[in-house]
Design a protein around this motif. Structure first.
Motif, PDB file in Angstrom:
ATOM      1  N   ALA A   1       0.837  -1.208   0.000  1.00 28.11           N
ATOM      2  CA  ALA A   1       0.000   0.000   0.000  1.00 28.11           C
ATOM      3  C   ALA A   1       0.869   1.254   0.000  1.00 28.11           C
ATOM      4  O   ALA A   1       0.572   2.226   0.676  1.00 28.11           O
ATOM      5  CB  ALA A   1      -0.938  -0.015   1.211  1.00 28.11           C
TER       6      ALA A   1
ATOM      7  N   PHE B   1       6.851   8.632  -8.887  1.00 31.84           N
ATOM      8  CA  PHE B   1       5.790   8.857  -7.906  1.00 31.84           C
ATOM      9  C   PHE B   1       6.394   9.343  -6.590  1.00 31.84           C
ATOM     10  O   PHE B   1       7.271   8.684  -6.025  1.00 31.84           O
ATOM     11  CB  PHE B   1       5.018   7.558  -7.642  1.00 31.84           C
ATOM     12  CG  PHE B   1       4.244   7.093  -8.838  1.00 31.84           C
ATOM     13  CD1 PHE B   1       2.944   7.522  -9.056  1.00 31.84           C
ATOM     14  CD2 PHE B   1       4.820   6.244  -9.765  1.00 31.84           C
ATOM     15  CE1 PHE B   1       2.229   7.115 -10.173  1.00 31.84           C
ATOM     16  CE2 PHE B   1       4.129   5.828 -10.888  1.00 31.84           C
ATOM     17  CZ  PHE B   1       2.830   6.258 -11.086  1.00 31.84           C
TER      18      PHE B   1
ATOM     19  N   CYS C   1       4.790  -4.343 -10.517  1.00 30.25           N
ATOM     20  CA  CYS C   1       4.877  -3.025 -11.157  1.00 30.25           C
ATOM     21  C   CYS C   1       6.309  -2.527 -11.249  1.00 30.25           C
ATOM     22  O   CYS C   1       6.550  -1.332 -11.406  1.00 30.25           O
ATOM     23  CB  CYS C   1       4.026  -2.011 -10.381  1.00 30.25           C
ATOM     24  SG  CYS C   1       2.280  -2.372 -10.501  1.00 30.25           S
TER      25      CYS C   1
ATOM     26  N   LYS D   1       3.301   4.066  -2.529  1.00 29.66           N
ATOM     27  CA  LYS D   1       2.949   5.121  -3.502  1.00 29.66           C
ATOM     28  C   LYS D   1       2.300   4.527  -4.755  1.00 29.66           C
ATOM     29  O   LYS D   1       1.264   5.006  -5.209  1.00 29.66           O
ATOM     30  CB  LYS D   1       4.213   5.904  -3.885  1.00 29.66           C
ATOM     31  CG  LYS D   1       4.812   6.672  -2.706  1.00 29.66           C
ATOM     32  CD  LYS D   1       6.006   7.496  -3.106  1.00 29.66           C
ATOM     33  CE  LYS D   1       7.266   6.678  -3.288  1.00 29.66           C
ATOM     34  NZ  LYS D   1       7.819   6.089  -2.058  1.00 29.66           N
ATOM     35  N   VAL D   2       2.910   3.475  -5.303  1.00 28.70           N
ATOM     36  CA  VAL D   2       2.377   2.914  -6.545  1.00 28.70           C
ATOM     37  C   VAL D   2       1.127   2.070  -6.271  1.00 28.70           C
ATOM     38  O   VAL D   2       0.125   2.176  -6.989  1.00 28.70           O
ATOM     39  CB  VAL D   2       3.476   2.112  -7.291  1.00 28.70           C
ATOM     40  CG1 VAL D   2       2.888   1.272  -8.413  1.00 28.70           C
ATOM     41  CG2 VAL D   2       4.511   3.079  -7.852  1.00 28.70           C
TER      42      VAL D   2
ATOM     43  N   TYR E   1      -1.256 -11.818   3.695  1.00 29.97           N
ATOM     44  CA  TYR E   1      -1.137 -11.816   2.233  1.00 29.97           C
ATOM     45  C   TYR E   1      -1.952 -12.965   1.642  1.00 29.97           C
ATOM     46  O   TYR E   1      -2.607 -12.819   0.621  1.00 29.97           O
ATOM     47  CB  TYR E   1       0.329 -11.976   1.805  1.00 29.97           C
ATOM     48  CG  TYR E   1       1.269 -10.888   2.277  1.00 29.97           C
ATOM     49  CD1 TYR E   1       0.822  -9.592   2.530  1.00 29.97           C
ATOM     50  CD2 TYR E   1       2.631 -11.153   2.451  1.00 29.97           C
ATOM     51  CE1 TYR E   1       1.695  -8.602   2.955  1.00 29.97           C
ATOM     52  CE2 TYR E   1       3.505 -10.164   2.873  1.00 29.97           C
ATOM     53  CZ  TYR E   1       3.034  -8.899   3.127  1.00 29.97           C
ATOM     54  OH  TYR E   1       3.897  -7.925   3.540  1.00 29.97           O
TER      55      TYR E   1
ATOM     56  N   ASN F   1      -0.763  -5.281   3.469  1.00 28.53           N
ATOM     57  CA  ASN F   1       0.499  -4.541   3.542  1.00 28.53           C
ATOM     58  C   ASN F   1       1.289  -5.017   4.750  1.00 28.53           C
ATOM     59  O   ASN F   1       0.709  -5.457   5.748  1.00 28.53           O
ATOM     60  CB  ASN F   1       0.196  -3.040   3.688  1.00 28.53           C
ATOM     61  CG  ASN F   1       1.404  -2.173   3.390  1.00 28.53           C
ATOM     62  OD1 ASN F   1       1.978  -2.287   2.313  1.00 28.53           O
ATOM     63  ND2 ASN F   1       1.799  -1.331   4.328  1.00 28.53           N
ATOM     64  N   ARG F   2       2.621  -4.931   4.651  1.00 30.37           N
ATOM     65  CA  ARG F   2       3.464  -5.306   5.797  1.00 30.37           C
ATOM     66  C   ARG F   2       3.014  -4.553   7.043  1.00 30.37           C
ATOM     67  O   ARG F   2       2.812  -5.152   8.098  1.00 30.37           O
ATOM     68  CB  ARG F   2       4.926  -4.993   5.456  1.00 30.37           C
ATOM     69  CG  ARG F   2       5.888  -5.308   6.548  1.00 30.37           C
ATOM     70  CD  ARG F   2       7.305  -5.074   6.105  1.00 30.37           C
ATOM     71  NE  ARG F   2       7.571  -3.668   5.772  1.00 30.37           N
ATOM     72  CZ  ARG F   2       8.739  -3.197   5.402  1.00 30.37           C
ATOM     73  NH1 ARG F   2       9.770  -4.009   5.288  1.00 30.37           N
ATOM     74  NH2 ARG F   2       8.905  -1.917   5.112  1.00 30.37           N
ATOM     75  N   THR F   3       2.820  -3.234   6.911  1.00 31.65           N
ATOM     76  CA  THR F   3       2.282  -2.431   8.018  1.00 31.65           C
ATOM     77  C   THR F   3       0.770  -2.381   7.835  1.00 31.65           C
ATOM     78  O   THR F   3       0.269  -1.706   6.923  1.00 31.65           O
ATOM     79  CB  THR F   3       2.890  -1.011   7.988  1.00 31.65           C
ATOM     80  OG1 THR F   3       4.315  -1.123   7.907  1.00 31.65           O
ATOM     81  CG2 THR F   3       2.488  -0.210   9.215  1.00 31.65           C
TER      82      THR F   3
ATOM     83  N   PRO G   1       4.404   1.582 -14.424  1.00 33.44           N
ATOM     84  CA  PRO G   1       4.113   2.972 -14.808  1.00 33.44           C
ATOM     85  C   PRO G   1       5.406   3.729 -15.066  1.00 33.44           C
ATOM     86  O   PRO G   1       6.281   3.766 -14.210  1.00 33.44           O
ATOM     87  CB  PRO G   1       3.390   3.534 -13.569  1.00 33.44           C
ATOM     88  CG  PRO G   1       3.807   2.673 -12.432  1.00 33.44           C
ATOM     89  CD  PRO G   1       4.237   1.344 -12.982  1.00 33.44           C
TER      90      PRO G   1
ATOM     91  N   THR H   1       4.941  -4.054  -3.727  1.00 35.02           N
ATOM     92  CA  THR H   1       5.931  -3.796  -2.680  1.00 35.02           C
ATOM     93  C   THR H   1       7.219  -3.281  -3.319  1.00 35.02           C
ATOM     94  O   THR H   1       7.322  -3.213  -4.550  1.00 35.02           O
ATOM     95  CB  THR H   1       6.268  -5.095  -1.940  1.00 35.02           C
ATOM     96  OG1 THR H   1       6.790  -6.007  -2.900  1.00 35.02           O
ATOM     97  CG2 THR H   1       5.051  -5.687  -1.264  1.00 35.02           C
ATOM     98  N   SER H   2       8.208  -2.984  -2.501  1.00 35.49           N
ATOM     99  CA  SER H   2       9.538  -2.675  -3.033  1.00 35.49           C
ATOM    100  C   SER H   2      10.018  -3.883  -3.846  1.00 35.49           C
ATOM    101  O   SER H   2       9.602  -5.026  -3.595  1.00 35.49           O
ATOM    102  CB  SER H   2      10.499  -2.356  -1.901  1.00 35.49           C
ATOM    103  OG  SER H   2      10.483  -3.406  -0.966  1.00 35.49           O
ATOM    104  N   ASP H   3      10.910  -3.629  -4.806  1.00 32.54           N
ATOM    105  CA  ASP H   3      11.314  -4.679  -5.746  1.00 32.54           C
ATOM    106  C   ASP H   3      11.809  -5.945  -5.038  1.00 32.54           C
ATOM    107  O   ASP H   3      11.484  -7.062  -5.436  1.00 32.54           O
ATOM    108  CB  ASP H   3      12.430  -4.159  -6.668  1.00 32.54           C
ATOM    109  CG  ASP H   3      11.900  -3.186  -7.715  1.00 32.54           C
ATOM    110  OD1 ASP H   3      10.674  -2.975  -7.763  1.00 32.54           O
ATOM    111  OD2 ASP H   3      12.722  -2.642  -8.465  1.00 32.54           O
TER     112      ASP H   3
ATOM    113  N   GLN I   1       6.697   6.574 -14.803  1.00 28.26           N
ATOM    114  CA  GLN I   1       6.437   7.840 -14.120  1.00 28.26           C
ATOM    115  C   GLN I   1       7.181   7.813 -12.800  1.00 28.26           C
ATOM    116  O   GLN I   1       7.462   6.733 -12.260  1.00 28.26           O
ATOM    117  CB  GLN I   1       4.918   7.995 -13.875  1.00 28.26           C
ATOM    118  CG  GLN I   1       4.463   9.233 -13.149  1.00 28.26           C
ATOM    119  CD  GLN I   1       4.795  10.520 -13.903  1.00 28.26           C
ATOM    120  OE1 GLN I   1       5.968  10.873 -14.046  1.00 28.26           O
ATOM    121  NE2 GLN I   1       3.780  11.206 -14.401  1.00 28.26           N
TER     122      GLN I   1
END
Ligand SMILES: NC(=O)c1ccc[n+]([C@@H]2O[C@H](COP(=O)([O-])OP(=O)(O)OC[C@H]3O[C@@H](n4cnc5c(N)ncnc54)[C@H](OP(=O)(O)O)[C@@H]3O)[C@@H](O)[C@H]2O)c1
Length: 291
Positions: free
Chosen positions: A13, A123, A95, A15-16, A58, A36-38, A119, A72-74, A121
């Motif tokens: 959850a 963010f 993503c 930015k992307v 999850y 989400n982890r948090t 995306p 999530t982060s890569d 872009q």
């Protein structure tokens, strides 16, 4: 077949994840869950979308949704994909611009259909992200129904889909890094030049940003090479010499960067009409300062 009514969930959850969950829900997609982890961030995002629930685990989200986006982060994408139990025919999408579909190997082996929806872009927040989606490009990987689904998804949110092969993903991604990241570094260096004549870099930023906007506008309206301006397409050898001399004397740290950028740009100046002999003269001049 996946379509707009397929139930979707987001693991991640940030930015992307937040931007896509809200944008897709606004476009009529059936965004049903967030994990989400948090956990509190999943609750906050779910509360912003009608009919969307926060999932404490999850696996609960994977079980509840037909299409799962791992946003999530890569570094966590492969771990989360590998830890989950996936169903045949379920969709799983990440993503990342850097990763390909191999990070979704575990769900793929379970019969899930993998995809990537990147995306093109930068963010900085969910709020700015939601506003920035129309007109951007999404780099898509996936076959068959996933390719069709993600291509249609990009169009539904006012974006432009392009389709990528795994071997081209790094080239595609570095093009974005040149623009989104390294252009910012170039702007920072250009602003730093202002400190050499007694202003500070904030003054430089103030002066440079309107120019960056005009450059973006020129690129959009005129394209390459017409948008390429300045002493290079003009063939202004004397001005280029002055730049090189003053850099050598007062800011030698950026002389190599200036030189390489100038040389990389010369072919576009030639395309715009610079004659070959002046281009050679400029090239020799720059190379002379490099040694
Ligand atoms: N930001 C951009 O400009 C941009 C552009 C294009 C694509 N992307 C891609 O979009 C994806 C998400 O990036 P983002 O910018 O949205 O990141 P972000 O805002 O930093 O959010 C990262 C999310 O990943 C979760 N996370 C981080 N480490 C984790 C771990 N070890 N295990 C489980 N969850 C973890 C975070 O959970 P917590 O809330 O608990 O920290 C958070 O939900 C990445 O694949 C990125 O490459 C980003």
């Amino acid at each position: 077949m996946f379509d707009k009514s397929s139930s979707m969930g987001f693991i991640g959850a940030g930015k992307v994840g937040g931007t896509l969950a809200i944008t897709l829900a606004n476009a009529g997609y059936s965004v049903k869950g967030v994990a989400n982890r948090t956990y509190s961030s999943a609750e906050e995002l779910a509360a912003r979308i009608d009919g969307c629930a926060a999932h404490p685990s999850y696996q609960g989200l994977i079980d509840a949704c037909e299409v799962v986006f791992i946003t999530t982060s890569d570094g966590a994408i492969g771990q989360i994909a590998a830890a989950g139990e996936w169903r045949r025919g379920q969709g799983v999408v990440h993503c990342s611009g850097a990763a390909s579909l191999d990070v979704l190997d575990k769900p793929s082996r379970s019969g899930a259909v993998p995809g990537a929806f990147h995306p093109f872009q930068a963010f900085s927040s969910v709020e700015n992200g939601v506003k920035s989606i129309p007109g951007i490009t999404f780099g898509i990987e996936g076959d068959g129904e996933m390719r069709t689904y993600l291509g249609e998804m990009a169009r539904e949110i006012g974006a432009n889909p392009i389709f990528l092969n795994a071997e081209d993903k790094a080239l595609y991604h570095l093009s974005g890094v040149l623009m989104g990241n390294l252009l910012t570094c170039l702007a920072a260096v250009a602003a730093q030049v202002w400190e050499k004549f007694d202003y500070d870099r904030a003054d430089g930023v103030k002066a440079l940003v309107p120019m960056m906007r005009a450059v973006a506008n020129n690129l959009e309206t005129s394209g390459i090479p017409d948008a390429v301006a300045g002493p290079y397409p003009r063939g202004d050898v004397g001005t280029v010499r002055k730049h090189l001399e003053v850099l050598k004397a007062r800011f030698p740290e950026i002389l190599p960067m200036y030189s390489e950028l100038a040389l990389a740009g010369l072919p576009y100046a030639i395309e715009k009409g610079l004659d070959q002999s002046t281009a050679d003269e400029i090239s020799d001049l720059i190379n002379g300062f490099k040694t």
